[in-house]
Design a protein around this motif. Structure first.
Motif, mmCIF file in Angstrom:
data_model
loop_
_atom_site.group_PDB
_atom_site.id
_atom_site.type_symbol
_atom_site.label_atom_id
_atom_site.label_comp_id
_atom_site.label_asym_id
_atom_site.label_seq_id
_atom_site.Cartn_x
_atom_site.Cartn_y
_atom_site.Cartn_z
ATOM 1 N N MET A 255 0.896 -1.115 0.047
ATOM 2 C CA MET A 255 0.024 0.187 -0.225
ATOM 3 C C MET A 255 1.097 1.232 -0.123
ATOM 4 S SD MET A 255 -3.126 0.262 0.049
ATOM 5 C CE MET A 255 -4.612 1.785 0.309
ATOM 6 N N MET A 256 1.801 1.211 0.689
ATOM 7 C CA MET A 256 2.757 2.548 0.911
ATOM 8 C C MET A 256 3.579 2.253 -0.422
ATOM 9 S SD MET A 256 4.278 2.282 4.819
ATOM 10 C CE MET A 256 5.326 3.522 4.501
ATOM 11 N N ALA A 257 4.047 1.296 -0.981
ATOM 12 C CA ALA A 257 4.721 1.265 -2.296
ATOM 13 C C ALA A 257 3.983 1.950 -3.380
ATOM 14 C CB ALA A 257 5.070 -0.142 -2.651
ATOM 15 N N ALA A 258 2.499 1.402 -3.287
ATOM 16 C CA ALA A 258 1.542 1.940 -4.214
ATOM 17 C C ALA A 258 1.361 3.459 -4.103
ATOM 18 C CB ALA A 258 0.202 1.409 -3.993
ATOM 19 N N GLY A 259 1.226 3.827 -2.532
ATOM 20 C CA GLY A 259 1.305 5.265 -2.544
ATOM 21 C C GLY A 259 2.249 6.126 -3.042
ATOM 22 N N ARG A 260 3.644 5.504 -2.759
ATOM 23 C CA ARG A 260 4.847 6.186 -3.386
ATOM 24 C C ARG A 260 4.932 6.350 -4.775
ATOM 25 N NH1 ARG A 260 7.322 3.506 0.906
ATOM 26 N NH2 ARG A 260 8.149 1.763 -0.769
ATOM 27 N N THR A 261 4.321 5.364 -5.491
ATOM 28 C CA THR A 261 4.280 5.287 -7.113
ATOM 29 C C THR A 261 3.408 6.545 -7.360
ATOM 30 O OG1 THR A 261 4.664 2.797 -7.064
ATOM 31 C CG2 THR A 261 3.664 4.015 -8.989
ATOM 32 N N VAL A 262 2.160 6.483 -6.884
ATOM 33 C CA VAL A 262 1.253 7.543 -7.226
ATOM 34 C C VAL A 262 1.735 8.907 -6.867
ATOM 35 C CG1 VAL A 262 -1.060 8.356 -6.797
ATOM 36 C CG2 VAL A 262 -0.851 6.032 -6.871
ATOM 37 N N ARG A 263 2.394 9.115 -5.769
ATOM 38 C CA ARG A 263 2.980 10.549 -5.482
ATOM 39 C C ARG A 263 4.099 10.700 -6.447
ATOM 40 N NH1 ARG A 263 3.943 9.600 -0.789
ATOM 41 N NH2 ARG A 263 6.133 8.967 -0.705
ATOM 42 N N ASP A 264 5.222 9.719 -6.761
ATOM 43 C CA ASP A 264 6.277 9.885 -7.630
ATOM 44 C C ASP A 264 5.706 10.327 -9.294
ATOM 45 O OD1 ASP A 264 7.821 9.421 -5.661
ATOM 46 O OD2 ASP A 264 8.248 7.443 -6.309
ATOM 47 N N GLN A 265 4.563 9.877 -9.451
ATOM 48 C CA GLN A 265 3.989 10.104 -10.914
ATOM 49 C C GLN A 265 3.452 11.435 -10.954
ATOM 50 O OE1 GLN A 265 1.251 6.769 -11.529
ATOM 51 N NE2 GLN A 265 2.908 5.535 -12.175
ATOM 52 N N ALA A 266 2.840 11.959 -9.657
ATOM 53 C CA ALA A 266 2.418 13.109 -9.496
ATOM 54 C C ALA A 266 3.086 14.228 -9.640
ATOM 55 C CB ALA A 266 1.117 13.343 -8.323
ATOM 56 N N GLU A 267 4.286 14.007 -9.022
ATOM 57 C CA GLU A 267 5.280 15.034 -8.783
ATOM 58 C C GLU A 267 6.463 14.960 -9.428
ATOM 59 O OE1 GLU A 267 6.141 15.004 -4.735
ATOM 60 O OE2 GLU A 267 4.213 15.641 -3.899
ATOM 61 N N PRO A 268 6.812 15.989 -10.554
ATOM 62 C CA PRO A 268 8.168 15.569 -11.390
ATOM 63 C C PRO A 268 9.412 15.537 -10.320
ATOM 64 C CG PRO A 268 6.731 17.638 -12.261
ATOM 65 C CD PRO A 268 6.015 17.096 -10.640
ATOM 66 N N SER A 269 10.342 15.029 -10.907
ATOM 67 C CA SER A 269 11.474 14.695 -10.251
ATOM 68 C C SER A 269 12.402 15.891 -10.150
ATOM 69 C CB SER A 269 12.327 13.514 -10.855
ATOM 70 O OG SER A 269 12.521 13.742 -11.953
ATOM 71 N N ALA A 270 13.269 16.128 -9.367
ATOM 72 C CA ALA A 270 14.250 17.405 -9.237
ATOM 73 C C ALA A 270 15.156 17.444 -10.418
ATOM 74 C CB ALA A 270 15.148 17.357 -7.834
ATOM 75 N N PRO A 271 15.589 16.195 -10.891
ATOM 76 C CA PRO A 271 16.368 16.493 -12.329
ATOM 77 C C PRO A 271 15.495 16.840 -13.391
ATOM 78 C CG PRO A 271 17.065 14.607 -11.027
ATOM 79 C CD PRO A 271 15.740 14.867 -10.412
ATOM 80 N N GLY A 272 14.155 16.337 -13.487
ATOM 81 C CA GLY A 272 13.209 16.697 -14.738
ATOM 82 C C GLY A 272 13.026 18.675 -14.489
ATOM 83 N N TRP A 273 12.859 18.913 -13.446
ATOM 84 C CA TRP A 273 12.602 20.180 -13.111
ATOM 85 C C TRP A 273 13.863 20.959 -13.834
ATOM 86 C CZ3 TRP A 273 8.570 23.049 -13.387
ATOM 87 C CH2 TRP A 273 7.435 22.539 -12.779
ATOM 88 N N ARG A 274 14.959 20.753 -13.239
ATOM 89 C CA ARG A 274 16.237 21.306 -13.540
ATOM 90 C C ARG A 274 16.455 21.435 -15.105
ATOM 91 N NH1 ARG A 274 18.646 18.539 -9.143
ATOM 92 N NH2 ARG A 274 19.535 16.985 -10.140
ATOM 93 N N ARG A 275 16.166 20.294 -15.845
ATOM 94 C CA ARG A 275 16.319 20.356 -17.265
ATOM 95 C C ARG A 275 15.163 21.126 -17.962
ATOM 96 N NH1 ARG A 275 19.065 16.326 -19.835
ATOM 97 N NH2 ARG A 275 17.708 16.392 -21.478
ATOM 98 N N VAL A 276 14.227 21.214 -17.390
ATOM 99 C CA VAL A 276 13.023 22.377 -17.990
ATOM 100 C C VAL A 276 13.715 23.655 -17.830
ATOM 101 C CG1 VAL A 276 10.969 23.223 -17.731
ATOM 102 C CG2 VAL A 276 11.086 20.573 -17.763
#
Length: 300
Positions: free
Chosen positions: A1-22
């Motif tokens: 359940m926690m793993a699933a929660g982290r997966t959903v949160r990770d999909q909803a929030e862009p990673s730091a490297p992604g934002w840096r590239r943008v």
């Protein structure tokens, strides 16, 4: 359940490297647009009349905006790398034109040239950082579009140090070029005025044979050409005198930036940066800096 929660949160929030590239893409594209805009202004305000150099300026403008668009819409290391090389190559052309001349044209020290050089170094730094930035975790972009897909930390570190060194060298060379470049200063004094024939028309020239011009908005007592205008159309200074064979009334006016400017028959006199050799009149009939420029024809 926690793993699933982290997966959903990770999909909803862009990673730091992604934002840096943008952010790097946006800043890099903005700097490319800035250098393109500077060169477009220079092209429109005089450089378009310089053989070969004018076409190169127009090509630079098109390439700058094209690379800016590509950086914004194509998430590719290859595009970022090509875009990073472009401003460095442009700066190299500027340095060559200052030091030894390029296609018969020697650049002078101007504010626009200095600003463009600094912007180009900044664009290289940002775009090099974009090229070496890690791809966002879990990216679904195909490898060919991000070629190479991954860069090892060691290679990225070495490449980053190399890019930083290149940027530092570029800044040093720019500083040396600016310090050693001739300023767009008055080209001659009034004591050497003479005449020559260009295209069947007898015109007034300075002591070196460069064509003199008058500016339509000027009055017999005031020049309207200051700032960047005076960098590309240097006012002629000197005492109210002329060489043998130059008829007409010669005088001076007091410029607000200091020196007395020579006049001929009530027209303040200028040379043109686009004339790279005696016997040229590339500035004749140009409509720039708010008015028409005319070669000074001999009259009594």
């Amino acid at each position: 359940m926690m793993a699933a929660g982290r997966t959903v949160r990770d999909q909803a929030e862009p990673s730091a490297p992604g934002w840096r590239r943008v952010m790097l893409r946006m800043v890099g594209a903005g700097l490319l647009i800035a250098t393109g805009a500077i060169h477009l202004d220079l092209y429109l305000t005089g450089y378009r009349s310089i053989p070969t150099i004018g076409w190169l300026f127009l090509l630079q403008v098109i390439a700058a905006f094209g690379f800016a668009l590509a950086v914004l819409v194509v998430p590719s290391r290859l595009v970022a790398a090509a875009a990073a090389v472009f401003p460095l190559a442009t700066l190299g052309g500027y340095l060559l034109s200052v030091w030894i001349g390029l296609f018969g044209f020697t650049e002078v020290r101007t504010t626009a040239g200095i600003v463009a050089g600094v912007v180009e170094v900044a664009a290289f730094v940002v775009l090099a950082a974009l090229t070496l930035a890690p791809a966002p975790a879990g990216s679904t972009t195909k490898a060919p579009a991000r070629f190479p897909a991954e860069i090892s930390p060691a290679i990225a570190r070495a490449a980053g140090l190399t890019a930083a060194g290149l940027a530092l060298v570029a800044l040093v060379l720019l500083g040396l070029a600016v310090a050693g470049a001739g300023a767009a200063a008055p080209a001659a004094t009034g004591t050497g005025l003479k005449t020559t024939t260009i295209g069947g028309t007898t015109v007034v020239t300075n002591a070196k044979g460069f064509t003199l011009y008058w500016f339509a908005p000027d009055t017999p007592t005031a020049s309207k050409c200051y700032g960047s205008c005076a960098q590309y159309w240097p006012p002629v200074t000197g005492p109210a005198a002329a060489g043998p064979g130059v008829p007409g009334r010669v005088g001076t006016i007091k410029r607000t930036d200091g020196p007395a400017q020579l006049t001929y028959n009530g027209h303040p006199l200028y040379t043109y940066i686009g004339d790279s050799a005696p016997g040229q009149a590339r500035g004749n009939n140009l409509n720039l800096y708010g008015g028409l420029w005319r070669e000074v024809r001999v009259s009594r």
